[in-house]
Design a protein around this motif. Structure first.
Motif, short mmCIF file in Angstrom:
data_model
loop_
_atom_site.label_atom_id
_atom_site.label_comp_id
_atom_site.label_asym_id
_atom_site.label_seq_id
_atom_site.Cartn_x
_atom_site.Cartn_y
_atom_site.Cartn_z
N HIS A 28 -35.03 58.14 119.15
CA HIS A 28 -34.83 58.84 117.87
C HIS A 28 -36.02 59.75 117.55
CE1 HIS A 28 -31.30 56.38 116.87
NE2 HIS A 28 -31.97 55.38 117.40
N VAL A 29 -37.22 59.29 117.87
CA VAL A 29 -38.44 60.07 117.63
C VAL A 29 -38.44 61.28 118.56
CG1 VAL A 29 -40.97 60.04 117.70
CG2 VAL A 29 -39.71 58.03 116.89
N GLU A 30 -38.14 61.07 119.82
CA GLU A 30 -38.12 62.16 120.79
C GLU A 30 -37.07 63.21 120.41
OE1 GLU A 30 -39.66 59.78 124.77
OE2 GLU A 30 -37.51 59.92 124.36
N GLU A 31 -35.96 62.75 119.85
CA GLU A 31 -34.90 63.66 119.42
C GLU A 31 -35.39 64.61 118.33
OE1 GLU A 31 -30.71 62.56 117.85
OE2 GLU A 31 -30.88 61.57 119.80
N LEU A 32 -36.19 64.10 117.40
CA LEU A 32 -36.72 64.93 116.31
C LEU A 32 -37.64 66.02 116.86
CD1 LEU A 32 -37.42 62.22 113.59
CD2 LEU A 32 -36.05 64.28 113.27
N GLY B 57 -55.91 54.45 110.28
CA GLY B 57 -56.17 55.89 110.34
C GLY B 57 -56.29 56.45 111.74
N LEU B 58 -55.73 55.76 112.73
CA LEU B 58 -55.84 56.20 114.12
C LEU B 58 -54.83 57.28 114.48
CD1 LEU B 58 -56.42 52.72 115.80
CD2 LEU B 58 -58.09 54.57 115.54
N GLY B 59 -53.90 57.56 113.59
CA GLY B 59 -52.90 58.59 113.84
C GLY B 59 -51.71 58.42 112.91
N VAL B 60 -50.74 59.31 113.06
CA VAL B 60 -49.49 59.20 112.30
C VAL B 60 -48.39 58.80 113.27
CG1 VAL B 60 -50.26 60.99 110.68
CG2 VAL B 60 -48.77 61.62 112.61
N THR B 61 -47.27 58.36 112.74
CA THR B 61 -46.14 57.99 113.59
C THR B 61 -44.84 58.31 112.88
OG1 THR B 61 -45.28 56.24 115.07
CG2 THR B 61 -45.80 55.60 112.80
N ILE B 62 -43.77 58.25 113.61
CA ILE B 62 -42.42 58.40 113.04
C ILE B 62 -41.63 57.16 113.42
CG2 ILE B 62 -40.24 59.69 113.15
CD1 ILE B 62 -41.91 62.21 113.68
N GLY B 63 -40.89 56.64 112.44
CA GLY B 63 -40.10 55.44 112.70
C GLY B 63 -39.08 55.20 111.61
N THR C 75 -33.69 65.74 109.83
CA THR C 75 -33.10 64.44 109.56
C THR C 75 -32.59 63.78 110.84
OG1 THR C 75 -32.39 65.24 107.39
CG2 THR C 75 -31.41 63.20 108.17
N ASN C 76 -32.92 62.51 110.97
CA ASN C 76 -32.39 61.72 112.08
C ASN C 76 -32.26 60.28 111.60
OD1 ASN C 76 -32.60 60.02 114.71
ND2 ASN C 76 -32.23 62.10 115.43
N TYR C 77 -31.18 59.61 111.98
CA TYR C 77 -30.93 58.25 111.55
C TYR C 77 -30.69 57.35 112.75
CZ TYR C 77 -29.81 60.27 106.93
OH TYR C 77 -29.85 60.95 105.75
N ARG C 78 -31.01 56.08 112.57
CA ARG C 78 -30.47 55.07 113.49
C ARG C 78 -29.42 54.32 112.67
NH1 ARG C 78 -34.77 50.01 114.22
NH2 ARG C 78 -34.98 49.54 112.01
#
Length: 297
Positions: free
Chosen positions: A202-206, A233-239, A258-261
C-alpha cells in the motif's frame, strides 16, 4: 474413541510439546504419548518426528493427514453446537486469527456486542501476519480471520468491515504538524522508514501514484519498531491509520493522495461454518454497517 486421539495429535502439533498439550487437555503426559502411539500403531505409520534440539514436527504422512484431522474436529465442534442449539444450551468455541491493530481496535468492539447475546461461547485468539492468518484458515487451525481483502485468498468468504486509510506518521515536533494535508512530494524529501511487512504494498502504491521514490533511511518489518523509530525522530513513515493513531508520542496526518487497506473477516465457507461462527459474522456485519453509516453521516 479415535476422535480423542485426533484432539491429542492436533493439540501436540499446535503447541509443539507433549507437556503443554497434556496440561491444556487436562491429561497426564503419558496419556498423551499413549494416544499418539496408539494412533500410529493402528495406522502403521509414524506421524511425528521427535528431535531434542528441533522439537516436534510432522512426518510426511503426518503433514498429509493433519488437515483432514482438523477438518473432522471442526465438523464435530459444529455437530456439538447444532445439538446445543436445538436443546437451547449454548456452547462452542470460536478460533480467530488476528493482526495487531485488529486485535486492539476492531476485536474488542465485536466481543462486547457478541458476548452480551452469547456469554457462554468461548474464544481462542491467534495473532500473526496476513500470511500466517491465511495459512491458519487454509489448514483449519482457525475458524475466521481478520484479513486485508487485497492480500487475502480469493477463495475465502469475506465479510467487509472497514476501509483503513493510509496516513503519514511523524515525530510530535515535526514540521508536518501544522499542515492540514501533506503532499507526497514533501514526504519524498524526508528520511523515510519503509515497512517491509504487512502493508508495504500500500505504501509503495502511494509513491507509484505520485511518481516519486522515497529517501529510504531504514527498512523495518515490525510495526511497533517502526512506531518507536518515528517517536525517536529517526524518520517519517506511512501506514494504516487504525494502527498509527493508537501509538503514543507520534502524530499522524492526511496525505494528498488516498489509499486504503480494506479489512474484512474471512471464513473458508460461511455456509459450512458452525452456528457460533455464523452468529459472530452476523454480529460483525451489523456492528460495522452501523459504524460505517454513523461515520458517513
Amino acid at each position: 474413541m479415535r476422535i480423542v486421539r485426533f484432539e491429542v495429535l492436533s493439540k501436540v502439533i499446535e503447541l509443539g510439546s507433549f507437556t503443554k498439550a497434556a496440561k491444556k487437555l487436562n491429561m497426564t503426559q503419558s496419556a498423551v504419548s499413549h494416544a499418539i502411539s496408539s494412533l500410529e500403531t493402528e495406522w502403521g505409520v509414524s506421524l511425528l518426528i521427535r528431535d531434542r534440539r528441533k522439537g516436534i514436527s510432522l512426518t510426511e504422512i503426518g503433514q498429509k493427514t493433519i488437515p483432514h484431522i482438523r477438518e473432522m474436529l471442526n465438523r464435530m465442534e459444529t455437530v456439538n453446537q447444532e445439538i446445543a442449539l436445538a436443546t437451547n444450551i449454548e456452547t462452542g468455541i470460536i478460533r480467530i486469527g488476528t493482526f495487531a491493530s485488529a486485535s486492539s481496535c476492531l476485536l474488542p468492539k465485536l466481543l462486547v456486542k457478541f458476548q452480551k447475546k452469547h456469554p457462554n461461547i468461548e474464544f481462542k485468539f491467534y495473532e500473526g501476519t496476513y500470511e500466517e492468518i491465511t495459512e491458519w484458515l487454509l489448514s483449519g487451525i482457525i475458524d475466521i480471520g481478520f484479513v486485508v481483502e487485497k492480500e487475502s485468498n480469493t477463495d475465502f468468504d469475506l465479510v467487509p468491515l472497514i476501509k483503513d486509510k493510509m496516513v503519514v506518521a511523524f515525530h510530535a515536533e515535526h514540521k508536518f504538524l501544522h499542515k492540514d494535508t501533506i503532499d507526497m512530494h514533501d514526504v519524498e524529501k524526508e528520511p523515510f522508514i519503509m515497512p517491509t511487512g504487512m502493508y508495504q504494498s500500500h505504501v509503495e502504491e502511494l509513491f507509484k501514484q505520485a511518481q516519486i521514490k522515497p529517501f529510504i533511511r531504514f527498512e523495518v518489518h515490525d510495526c511497533n519498531t517502526i512506531a518507536n523509530m518515528v517517536q525517536e525522530g529517526l524518520g517519517v513513515t506511512i501506514g494504516p491509520e487504525l494502527f498509527l493513531k493508537t501509538q503514543q508520542n507520534i502524530k499522524i496526518g492526511n496525505l494528498n493522495l488516498t489509499n486504503y487497506r480494506e479489512v474484512a473477516l474471512a471464513c473458508s465457507a460461511i455456509s459450512e461454518a458452525s452456528p457460533a461462527v455464523k452468529e459472530f459474522l452476523k454480529v460483525a456485519r451489523n456492528v460495522f454497517t452501523d459504524s460505517n453509516n454513523t461515520n458517513n453521516e
